[in-house]
Design an enzyme around this catalytic site. Structure first.
Site, short mmCIF file in Angstrom:
data_model
loop_
_atom_site.label_atom_id
_atom_site.label_comp_id
_atom_site.label_asym_id
_atom_site.label_seq_id
_atom_site.Cartn_x
_atom_site.Cartn_y
_atom_site.Cartn_z
N TYR A 33 0.88 -0.93 -0.07
CA TYR A 33 0.06 0.09 0.12
C TYR A 33 0.83 1.25 -0.08
O TYR A 33 0.63 2.00 -0.76
CB TYR A 33 -0.74 -0.01 1.21
CG TYR A 33 -2.09 1.01 1.08
CD1 TYR A 33 -3.15 0.79 0.40
CD2 TYR A 33 -1.84 2.17 2.18
CE1 TYR A 33 -3.99 1.93 0.37
CE2 TYR A 33 -2.96 3.17 2.02
CZ TYR A 33 -3.99 2.99 1.18
OH TYR A 33 -5.08 3.90 1.26
N LYS A 54 0.90 4.12 -3.14
CA LYS A 54 0.52 5.37 -2.92
C LYS A 54 1.80 6.50 -2.97
O LYS A 54 1.45 7.66 -3.25
CB LYS A 54 -0.19 5.80 -1.41
CG LYS A 54 -1.26 4.78 -1.17
CD LYS A 54 -2.66 5.32 -2.39
CE LYS A 54 -4.08 4.62 -2.17
NZ LYS A 54 -4.81 4.86 -3.02
#
Length: 256
Positions: free
Chosen positions: A162, A166
């Site tokens: 993640y 991002k």
């Protein structure tokens, strides 16, 4: 209301604008769709949810449509964008809100989920931005808002895929802003802290949530409407000189 207040309210109007929102059937994307509609926009929800068309109808019978879309597929994205443009006649705003997350220690993270996270969270942003960006460049205007995360700014345990995805979204945002600025196309990112969507409430509860909130100077998590308000600002004429920015909406978490 003073004249100055009226002028500022007018700057936040999206009247006459058409917005495409990936991941718009739920969570942050859905809250953004609601806020955009309240401020005069027409919206197309691009989502993998089977009932996305019905969700759009519930939002607005005449000003919202839902299109089943797989953001990891170039053909699916191109078809959805073409359908939205045919329906509304033009495009003005793209919000890339589709995303997934799984919390696992780095040594246990499967290759399959790494690939899936990158496909949805990063490739999906690339495909939608590239496809819609071509329309924006041709018309000489447009605004793209990419949903990043505080996890793209600082390291969080058990967030390897993640965080990496991002962080990539933030870098992608900056490059697109640099390349497309001369075409009057603005590209910005929003990096929220924990947001209390339905999934957020399930993932962050009990002592784990309280421990995390103690690390946030404002001592609370974000509500979906906090992020929707930020998206409205970046999409509006009030932000006409802002591009390449990463608006961190984290209650102060990343300043420490």
């Amino acid at each position: 209301m003073t004249n100055g207040q009226k002028e500022r309210q007018g700057e936040l109007s999206l009247r006459g604008k058409v917005a495409l929102i990936t991941g718009g059937a739920a969570g942050i994307g859905h809250a953004i769709a609601e806020r955009f509609l309240q401020n005069g926009a027409r919206v197309a929800l691009l989502d993998f949810a089977a009932d996305v068309a019905g969700i759009a109808q519930q939002l607005s019978e005449h000003h919202a449509i839902g299109i089943h879309t797989d953001v990891t597929s170039k053909a699916s994205v191109q078809q959805a964008v073409a359908q939205a443009k045919e329906h509304f006649g033009h495009l003005d705003i793209l919000v890339n809100s589709a995303g997934i997350v799984a919390l696992q220690p780095a040594e246990d993270l499967s290759e399959e989920f790494w690939d899936r996270t990158m496909a949805v969270n990063l490739k999906g942003v690339f495909l939608a931005s590239q496809t819609v960006g071509a329309h924006f460049i041709a018309q000489g205007s447009g605004s793209i808002i990419n949903m990043a995360s505080q996890a793209g700014v600082v390291a969080l345990p058990n967030h390897l895929a993640y965080c990496a995805s991002k962080g990539g979204v933030i870098s992608l945002t900056q490059v697109l802003a640099l390349e497309w600025g001369p075409h009057n196309v603005r590209v910005n990112a929003i990096s929220p802290t924990v947001v209390l969507t339905e999934l957020g409430r399930k993932a962050w509860s009990g002592e784990v949530a309280e421990e995390m909130k103690r690390k946030i100077p404002l001592r609370r998590f974000a509500e979906p409407q906090d992020i929707a308000a930020s998206a409205l600002f970046l999409a509006s004429d009030a932000a006409s000189m802002i591009t390449g920015a990463n608006l961190v909406v984290d209650g102060g978490y990343t300043i420490q």
